[in-house]
Design a protein around this motif. Structure first.
Motif, short mmCIF file in Angstrom:
data_model
loop_
_atom_site.label_atom_id
_atom_site.label_comp_id
_atom_site.label_asym_id
_atom_site.label_seq_id
_atom_site.Cartn_x
_atom_site.Cartn_y
_atom_site.Cartn_z
N HIS A 77 0.82 -1.22 0.00
CA HIS A 77 0.00 0.00 0.00
C HIS A 77 0.85 1.27 0.00
CE1 HIS A 77 -3.30 2.69 0.88
NE2 HIS A 77 -2.65 3.11 1.95
N LEU A 78 1.82 1.32 0.91
CA LEU A 78 2.62 2.54 1.05
C LEU A 78 3.49 2.83 -0.17
CD1 LEU A 78 3.73 2.15 4.77
CD2 LEU A 78 2.08 3.80 3.85
N THR A 79 3.87 1.80 -0.89
CA THR A 79 4.72 1.99 -2.07
C THR A 79 3.91 2.10 -3.36
OG1 THR A 79 4.98 -0.39 -2.44
CG2 THR A 79 6.64 0.70 -1.04
N GLY A 80 2.61 1.99 -3.28
CA GLY A 80 1.81 2.00 -4.50
C GLY A 80 2.15 0.83 -5.41
N ARG A 81 2.41 -0.32 -4.81
CA ARG A 81 2.72 -1.58 -5.49
C ARG A 81 4.14 -1.67 -6.01
NH1 ARG A 81 -2.34 -2.69 -9.42
NH2 ARG A 81 -2.22 -4.83 -8.73
N ARG A 82 5.00 -0.73 -5.62
CA ARG A 82 6.38 -0.73 -6.12
C ARG A 82 7.29 -1.44 -5.12
NH1 ARG A 82 4.36 4.20 -7.09
NH2 ARG A 82 5.41 5.03 -5.26
N TRP A 83 7.15 -2.75 -5.07
CA TRP A 83 8.03 -3.57 -4.25
C TRP A 83 8.15 -4.92 -4.93
CZ3 TRP A 83 6.91 -8.18 -1.63
CH2 TRP A 83 5.58 -8.58 -1.66
N GLY A 84 9.15 -5.66 -4.57
CA GLY A 84 9.32 -6.96 -5.19
C GLY A 84 10.46 -7.74 -4.56
N VAL A 85 10.75 -8.87 -5.17
CA VAL A 85 11.77 -9.78 -4.66
C VAL A 85 12.70 -10.18 -5.81
CG1 VAL A 85 12.19 -11.98 -3.50
CG2 VAL A 85 10.07 -10.73 -3.06
N THR A 86 13.99 -10.18 -5.53
CA THR A 86 14.97 -10.65 -6.48
C THR A 86 15.75 -11.80 -5.85
OG1 THR A 86 15.22 -8.40 -7.34
CG2 THR A 86 16.96 -9.98 -7.88
N PRO A 87 15.61 -13.01 -6.39
CA PRO A 87 16.41 -14.12 -5.88
C PRO A 87 17.90 -13.86 -6.10
CG PRO A 87 14.60 -14.92 -7.24
CD PRO A 87 14.69 -13.43 -7.45
N THR A 88 18.72 -14.28 -5.16
CA THR A 88 20.17 -14.16 -5.28
C THR A 88 20.78 -15.55 -5.08
OG1 THR A 88 20.57 -13.76 -2.93
CG2 THR A 88 20.08 -11.83 -4.29
N SER A 89 22.06 -15.66 -5.33
CA SER A 89 22.71 -16.96 -5.15
C SER A 89 22.73 -17.38 -3.68
CB SER A 89 24.13 -16.93 -5.70
OG SER A 89 24.89 -15.95 -5.03
N ASP A 90 22.65 -16.40 -2.77
CA ASP A 90 22.69 -16.68 -1.33
C ASP A 90 21.33 -16.61 -0.65
OD1 ASP A 90 25.41 -16.92 -1.56
OD2 ASP A 90 25.81 -14.87 -0.93
N GLY A 91 20.29 -16.23 -1.34
CA GLY A 91 18.97 -16.06 -0.72
C GLY A 91 18.09 -15.18 -1.57
N LYS A 92 17.77 -13.97 -1.07
CA LYS A 92 16.90 -13.06 -1.82
C LYS A 92 17.08 -11.64 -1.32
CE LYS A 92 12.99 -13.65 1.29
NZ LYS A 92 13.68 -14.54 2.21
N THR A 93 16.66 -10.70 -2.14
CA THR A 93 16.58 -9.30 -1.76
C THR A 93 15.16 -8.84 -1.97
OG1 THR A 93 18.88 -8.88 -2.36
CG2 THR A 93 17.43 -6.97 -2.20
N VAL A 94 14.56 -8.29 -0.93
CA VAL A 94 13.23 -7.69 -1.03
C VAL A 94 13.44 -6.19 -1.08
CG1 VAL A 94 10.95 -7.48 0.04
CG2 VAL A 94 12.26 -9.59 0.33
N HIS A 95 12.82 -5.54 -2.05
CA HIS A 95 13.02 -4.10 -2.23
C HIS A 95 11.68 -3.39 -2.31
CE1 HIS A 95 12.00 -4.80 -6.46
NE2 HIS A 95 12.76 -5.87 -6.34
N ALA A 96 11.69 -2.13 -1.91
CA ALA A 96 10.49 -1.29 -1.94
C ALA A 96 10.91 0.12 -2.31
CB ALA A 96 9.81 -1.31 -0.58
#
Length: 114
Positions: A77-96
């Motif tokens: 809601h706060l980002t207006g849907r501008r968030w997501g997840v990027t898998p990495t070789s060690d896990g993941k990065t969640v960004h907003a």
């Protein structure tokens, strides 16, 4: 953020950071947990949290009595849907991403689908 002229984003950025870091800490894979905040343009900032878990975050369906489980719906809601997840070789990065002056809330709040 104040030095960047983005003090208007500080409260939302603090809440989003808290939610993303809390989710990362709950994965119980703490061998890797990093926080990044970067200015991505005039009036915008990107918050990213990397952890060592490959489990993807899921916005949950919660009832009104639940004590938790609304964090990603708030981020959405706060980002207006501008968030997501990027898998990495060690896990993941969640960004907003937050944008100054963007008062358009996500049209599907509170969403419960992935």
């Amino acid at each position: 953020m104040i030095d960047w002229g983005l003090s208007g984003l500080a409260d939302d950025a603090l809440l989003i950071t808290s939610e993303l870091v809390t989710n990362a800490a709950r994965t119980e894979c703490r061998r890797l947990l990093t926080l990044g905040v970067e200015r991505t343009g005039e009036g915008s900032v990107r918050i990213s949290v990397t952890d060592g878990s490959r489990a993807l975050p899921v916005r949950s369906l919660v009832d009104d009595e639940a004590l938790g489980g609304r964090g990603l719906a708030l981020v959405h809601h706060l980002t207006g849907r501008r968030w997501g997840v990027t898998p990495t070789s060690d896990g993941k990065t969640v960004h907003a991403e937050l944008r100054l002056g963007d008062t358009t809330p996500s049209p599907d709040f509170p969403p419960y689908d992935c």
